[in-house]
Design a protein around this motif. Structure first.
Motif, PDB file in Angstrom:
ATOM      1  N   LEU A  47       0.833  -1.198   0.000  1.00 37.82           N
ATOM      2  CA  LEU A  47       0.000   0.000   0.000  1.00 37.82           C
ATOM      3  C   LEU A  47       0.871   1.254   0.000  1.00 37.82           C
ATOM      4  O   LEU A  47       0.565   2.235  -0.693  1.00 37.82           O
ATOM      5  CB  LEU A  47      -0.925   0.003   1.216  1.00 37.82           C
ATOM      6  CG  LEU A  47      -1.880   1.200   1.334  1.00 37.82           C
ATOM      7  CD1 LEU A  47      -2.741   1.333   0.084  1.00 37.82           C
ATOM      8  CD2 LEU A  47      -2.751   1.070   2.576  1.00 37.82           C
ATOM      9  N   ALA A  48       1.949   1.236   0.746  1.00 37.42           N
ATOM     10  CA  ALA A  48       2.858   2.381   0.753  1.00 37.42           C
ATOM     11  C   ALA A  48       3.412   2.645  -0.642  1.00 37.42           C
ATOM     12  O   ALA A  48       3.494   3.791  -1.093  1.00 37.42           O
ATOM     13  CB  ALA A  48       4.001   2.146   1.744  1.00 37.42           C
ATOM     14  N   ASP A  49       3.778   1.583  -1.347  1.00 37.30           N
ATOM     15  CA  ASP A  49       4.297   1.745  -2.701  1.00 37.30           C
ATOM     16  C   ASP A  49       3.229   2.296  -3.639  1.00 37.30           C
ATOM     17  O   ASP A  49       3.499   3.177  -4.469  1.00 37.30           O
ATOM     18  CB  ASP A  49       4.813   0.409  -3.235  1.00 37.30           C
ATOM     19  CG  ASP A  49       6.118  -0.011  -2.570  1.00 37.30           C
ATOM     20  OD1 ASP A  49       6.737   0.832  -1.888  1.00 37.30           O
ATOM     21  OD2 ASP A  49       6.505  -1.186  -2.714  1.00 37.30           O
ATOM     22  N   ARG A  50       2.003   1.782  -3.527  1.00 37.00           N
ATOM     23  CA  ARG A  50       0.929   2.259  -4.403  1.00 37.00           C
ATOM     24  C   ARG A  50       0.674   3.748  -4.194  1.00 37.00           C
ATOM     25  O   ARG A  50       0.484   4.497  -5.148  1.00 37.00           O
ATOM     26  CB  ARG A  50      -0.355   1.479  -4.152  1.00 37.00           C
ATOM     27  CG  ARG A  50      -1.556   2.121  -4.859  1.00 37.00           C
ATOM     28  CD  ARG A  50      -2.801   1.302  -4.786  1.00 37.00           C
ATOM     29  NE  ARG A  50      -3.938   2.053  -5.316  1.00 37.00           N
ATOM     30  CZ  ARG A  50      -5.118   1.537  -5.586  1.00 37.00           C
ATOM     31  NH1 ARG A  50      -5.338   0.242  -5.391  1.00 37.00           N
ATOM     32  NH2 ARG A  50      -6.101   2.281  -6.058  1.00 37.00           N
ATOM     33  N   MET A  51       0.691   4.198  -2.922  1.00 36.00           N
ATOM     34  CA  MET A  51       0.358   5.590  -2.620  1.00 36.00           C
ATOM     35  C   MET A  51       1.582   6.513  -2.664  1.00 36.00           C
ATOM     36  O   MET A  51       1.451   7.728  -2.516  1.00 36.00           O
ATOM     37  CB  MET A  51      -0.290   5.688  -1.242  1.00 36.00           C
ATOM     38  CG  MET A  51      -1.524   4.826  -1.056  1.00 36.00           C
ATOM     39  SD  MET A  51      -2.786   5.067  -2.345  1.00 36.00           S
ATOM     40  CE  MET A  51      -3.173   6.800  -2.136  1.00 36.00           C
ATOM     41  N   GLY A  52       2.758   5.945  -2.851  1.00 38.65           N
ATOM     42  CA  GLY A  52       3.960   6.775  -2.911  1.00 38.65           C
ATOM     43  C   GLY A  52       4.415   7.285  -1.561  1.00 38.65           C
ATOM     44  O   GLY A  52       5.100   8.312  -1.469  1.00 38.65           O
ATOM     45  N   ALA A  53       4.060   6.579  -0.480  1.00 35.76           N
ATOM     46  CA  ALA A  53       4.485   6.981   0.864  1.00 35.76           C
ATOM     47  C   ALA A  53       5.917   6.523   1.105  1.00 35.76           C
ATOM     48  O   ALA A  53       6.270   5.380   0.802  1.00 35.76           O
ATOM     49  CB  ALA A  53       3.561   6.385   1.914  1.00 35.76           C
ATOM     50  N   GLU A  54       6.729   7.410   1.662  1.00 38.49           N
ATOM     51  CA  GLU A  54       8.144   7.114   1.868  1.00 38.49           C
ATOM     52  C   GLU A  54       8.578   7.181   3.325  1.00 38.49           C
ATOM     53  O   GLU A  54       9.568   6.565   3.698  1.00 38.49           O
ATOM     54  CB  GLU A  54       9.007   8.091   1.048  1.00 38.49           C
ATOM     55  CG  GLU A  54       8.840   7.959  -0.455  1.00 38.49           C
ATOM     56  CD  GLU A  54       9.407   6.656  -0.997  1.00 38.49           C
ATOM     57  OE1 GLU A  54      10.299   6.085  -0.338  1.00 38.49           O
ATOM     58  OE2 GLU A  54       8.959   6.212  -2.066  1.00 38.49           O
ATOM     59  N   ARG A  55       7.831   7.921   4.180  1.00 39.87           N
ATOM     60  CA  ARG A  55       8.331   8.187   5.525  1.00 39.87           C
ATOM     61  C   ARG A  55       7.260   7.979   6.579  1.00 39.87           C
ATOM     62  O   ARG A  55       6.068   7.875   6.275  1.00 39.87           O
ATOM     63  CB  ARG A  55       8.867   9.626   5.617  1.00 39.87           C
ATOM     64  CG  ARG A  55      10.108   9.853   4.778  1.00 39.87           C
ATOM     65  CD  ARG A  55      10.689  11.232   4.981  1.00 39.87           C
ATOM     66  NE  ARG A  55      11.858  11.424   4.133  1.00 39.87           N
ATOM     67  CZ  ARG A  55      13.109  11.129   4.477  1.00 39.87           C
ATOM     68  NH1 ARG A  55      13.355  10.668   5.690  1.00 39.87           N
ATOM     69  NH2 ARG A  55      14.119  11.314   3.643  1.00 39.87           N
ATOM     70  N   THR A  56       7.736   7.911   7.832  1.00 38.77           N
ATOM     71  CA  THR A  56       6.836   7.934   8.978  1.00 38.77           C
ATOM     72  C   THR A  56       7.245   9.101   9.864  1.00 38.77           C
ATOM     73  O   THR A  56       8.433   9.228  10.191  1.00 38.77           O
ATOM     74  CB  THR A  56       6.898   6.621   9.780  1.00 38.77           C
ATOM     75  OG1 THR A  56       8.208   6.446  10.336  1.00 38.77           O
ATOM     76  CG2 THR A  56       6.578   5.429   8.908  1.00 38.77           C
TER      77      THR A  56
END
Length: 658
Positions: free
Chosen positions: A123-132
């Motif tokens: 899901l992170a890859d699909r949405m382009g999320a890189e950080r927390t």
């Protein structure tokens, strides 16, 4: 090792029937309007990534990331404030975070909205999320309308009193009102998401043979269970999830923490990775992070639990009789606690260590010696400190600090709330020795400048200070510069035989790491005529640490104010040696008209700054908090509750900075 990790993931996914159905198929996740993921309660949750009845906020969080910990409670508050129009989801995509660890995080920060595990970071890859932490806001049609940070209050190592822009809150208000989002994208800050590492191995460098020894040498001292590092780097399964993050902090010079210019001076406690070690880490991370042969693992470094001494401390003092309550958030004023050790005779201290009761909220603790009135006492009175960058102090054989009989200890505590109400009971341990075994008395001299005002938006504002009252005998052991968030750089020079010698250059000062720079070769005091410093401040918007570039900044205790100080650790021989020492012209110095002018100017300035009612006397309540609580009793020589002209003159004479 990869087989073990794969089996672990399979086991977690098949723990219940709900979980077994939770992970979406790779072929469908890119087009699905809702992704099924396991939550912390053992159920399956459908996370909207397309059209939905409400606005959706995807919050990517990590259990060990300091910023994700700070923002957890704020996300919970926002979820309640926007409950009518918005649905929040907490998502953990880190390979090194288990579902159980994420559940513990959610419980600690009281998250009530769905918390799900994104295995293999799909899901992170699909949405382009890189950080927390990183948040992504989708409107009812499933269109991404905002992505980035929650607000600008926290950055790595930075805590502003309050946010200057609440990006997520503003975006949700605008969307709920049917408006366009004014700032649809900001840069997310925090920890890189620990993603699944590549299957292809392209390097012969392995964790067991090359990487583990590097981490043991430079990282594990702090990055292990119970220490200051926010996560451990003692096991392969932990390290692989932080691979890219390790490279980032090394490339940015944030780790290992050391800020002295390598071309100036030599220091026994320097923390530096070699170019070869850095290249090995880069090659390993980019090459697939292979584990290697378990037989190649180095023997684990042994650490003393609780104390860093070679033996149990002789004396231990709690800072107070009851713990101090640290609130969930906000700015906590410096706290001062006075402890009476009940010393009936002079005590010689050879080792000190501060152990925070709660490392999560203790930014620093400094302990001073407050001698009894009229007692002859050298130096500032610093005896121990716990600040980022400093550890326990074990002095060389024969070296010790003197604590006069009847003295008290003053604990200065600086707390930084982390989102959860906490308690702290910090303690200090001492190693002591007999006076007959002491050859050198260790003390702290200080060069200080109180009189400055940094203008708004000044990017390169210099403040100078010096100390000329240098002892004839002894040696300079270490230097500690001190500024706050606007500190930019720091240099210390010594005037030796009419020439200047640069002793320390800190080109990129960092308030989060208060280093004691220990000279590899102690410098004889007899050769030094003057020690000077130049502290440079950045009060511009370009300084990410700056609390407010609009402020005129003056001296003060709080981190939003500033200080310009150089501490000098010196050692005096208790007995005369056969060596020839340079005689200082003490009598000439006392008669020096230029020095007298500086003393007079100091007195005038001191009264101008602190005599608020201009009555020619300075009462305790007119002084800054730190001077009231720590220094006033020592300055008020006649114990009448006020400082007169003569007492301030004596302060100037004894300060060593005139």
């Amino acid at each position: 090792m990869r087989i073990v990790l794969t089996l672990l993931i399979v086991t977690l996914l098949t723990f219940s029937s709900d979980w077994a159905q939770a992970e979406p198929e790779t072929s469908s996740i890119e087009t699905a309007t809702a992704v099924k993921l396991p939550d912390i309660k053992g159920k399956t949750v459908e996370v909207p990534v397309g059209a939905s009845e409400k606005i959706t906020v995807l919050c990517f969080l990590g259990t060990e990331c300091p910023l994700a910990r700070l923002y957890g409670p704020r996300l919970e508050t926002l979820s309640h404030n926007f409950a009518k129009d918005v649905r929040f989801y907490a998502i953990n995509s880190n390979i090194h975070d288990s579902l159980e660890e994420f559940a513990a995080y959610a419980e600690a920060y009281k998250l009530t909205f769905p918390c799900v595990k994104d295995y293999e970071n799909k899901l992170a890859d699909r949405m382009g999320a890189e950080r927390t932490p990183e948040v992504i806001v989708l409107d009812q049609a499933g269109k991404v309308r905002y992505q980035g940070r929650i607000d600008d209050q926290y950055l790595p190592g930075i805590v502003k009193p309050e946010p200057t822009r609440s990006d997520l809150k503003i975006a949700l208000e605008e969307l709920a009102a049917g408006k366009e989002v004014s700032t649809p994208e900001t840069k997310a800050v925090g920890c890189l998401i620990g993603k699944v590492f590549p299957e292809e191995i392209t390097t012969d460098i392995t964790y067991t043979k090359e990487i583990a020894p590097i981490l043991q040498t430079h990282c594990v001292e702090c990055h292990r269970q119970g220490e200051i590092g926010p996560f451990a780097l003692t096991q392969y399964d932990e390290v692989v999830g932080w691979g890219e993050m390790l490279l980032e902090v090394i490339d940015e010079g944030r780790m290992p923490p050391w800020h002295a210019n390598p071309k100036v001076g030599a220091f026994t406690n320097a923390r530096r990775m070699s170019a070869e070690e850095i290249n090995a880490l880069k090659t390993w991370v980019h090459g697939g992070m292979p584990y290697g042969n378990a037989e190649d693992l180095p023997k684990p470094t042994s650490y003393v639990q609780g104390w860093q001494f070679k033996r149990e401390p002789d004396l231990v003092f709690d800072m107070h009789r009851k713990p101090f309550a640290v609130p969930e958030e906000g700015i906590v004023e410096y706290q001062y606690f006075v402890v009476d050790p009940k010393f009936t005779e002079d005590t010689w201290v050879t080792g000190t260590q501060i152990v925070p009761g709660n490392r999560a909220v203790v930014h620093h603790c400094i302990v001073f010696v407050r001698p009894p009135d009229g007692k002859d006492f050298r130096g500032l009175g610093w005896i121990a400190g716990y600040v980022p960058g400093q550890r326990s102090v074990n002095m060389p054989e024969g070296y010790a600090r003197k604590v006069p009989a009847g003295s008290q200890f003053v604990f200065q505590m600086h707390y930084t709330p982390n989102g959860i109400a906490q308690e702290d009971m910090t303690k200090m341990g001492l190693l002591v020795t007999d006076e007959k075994d002491v050859t050198h008395e260790v003390s702290t001299l200080v060069a200080i400048n109180h009189d400055f005002e940094i203008p708004p938006h000044a990017a390169d504002y210099a403040v100078n200070g010096d100390i000329t009252n240098i002892p004839d005998r002894g040696e300079l052991l270490a230097i500690t510069p001190h500024m706050h968030y606007r500190g930019k750089s720091f240099q210390v020079t010594a005037k030796v035989n009419d020439s200047k010698e640069l002793l320390l250059d800190v080109p990129a000062y960092d308030f989060n790491w208060q280093h004691v720079y220990e000279l590899a070769t102690p410098h004889p005091l007899a050769s030094i005529e003057k020690l000077s410093f130049v502290s440079t401040f950045d009060n511009s918007e370009a300084n990410p640490f700056n609390p407010n570039p609009e402020d005129y900044v003056t001296w003060g205790d709080q981190s939003s104010e500033e200080m310009a100080i150089a501490f000098f650790e010196v050692a005096y021989p208790l007995k005369e040696s056969g060596e020839t020492q340079k005689a200082k012209p003490k009598q000439e110095q006392a008669k020096d008209p230029e020095r007298q002018k500086r003393v007079d100017a100091f007195v005038v300035d001191f009264f101008k700054r602190f005599d608020q009612n201009e009555d020619g006397e300075i009462k305790r309540e007119e002084l800054p908090l730190s001077m009231r609580r720590f220094a006033f009793k020592k300055l008020d020589r006649d114990d009448d509750g006020r400082l007169d002209n003569e007492e301030v003159k004596k302060l100037a004479d004894s300060s060593g900075s005139i």
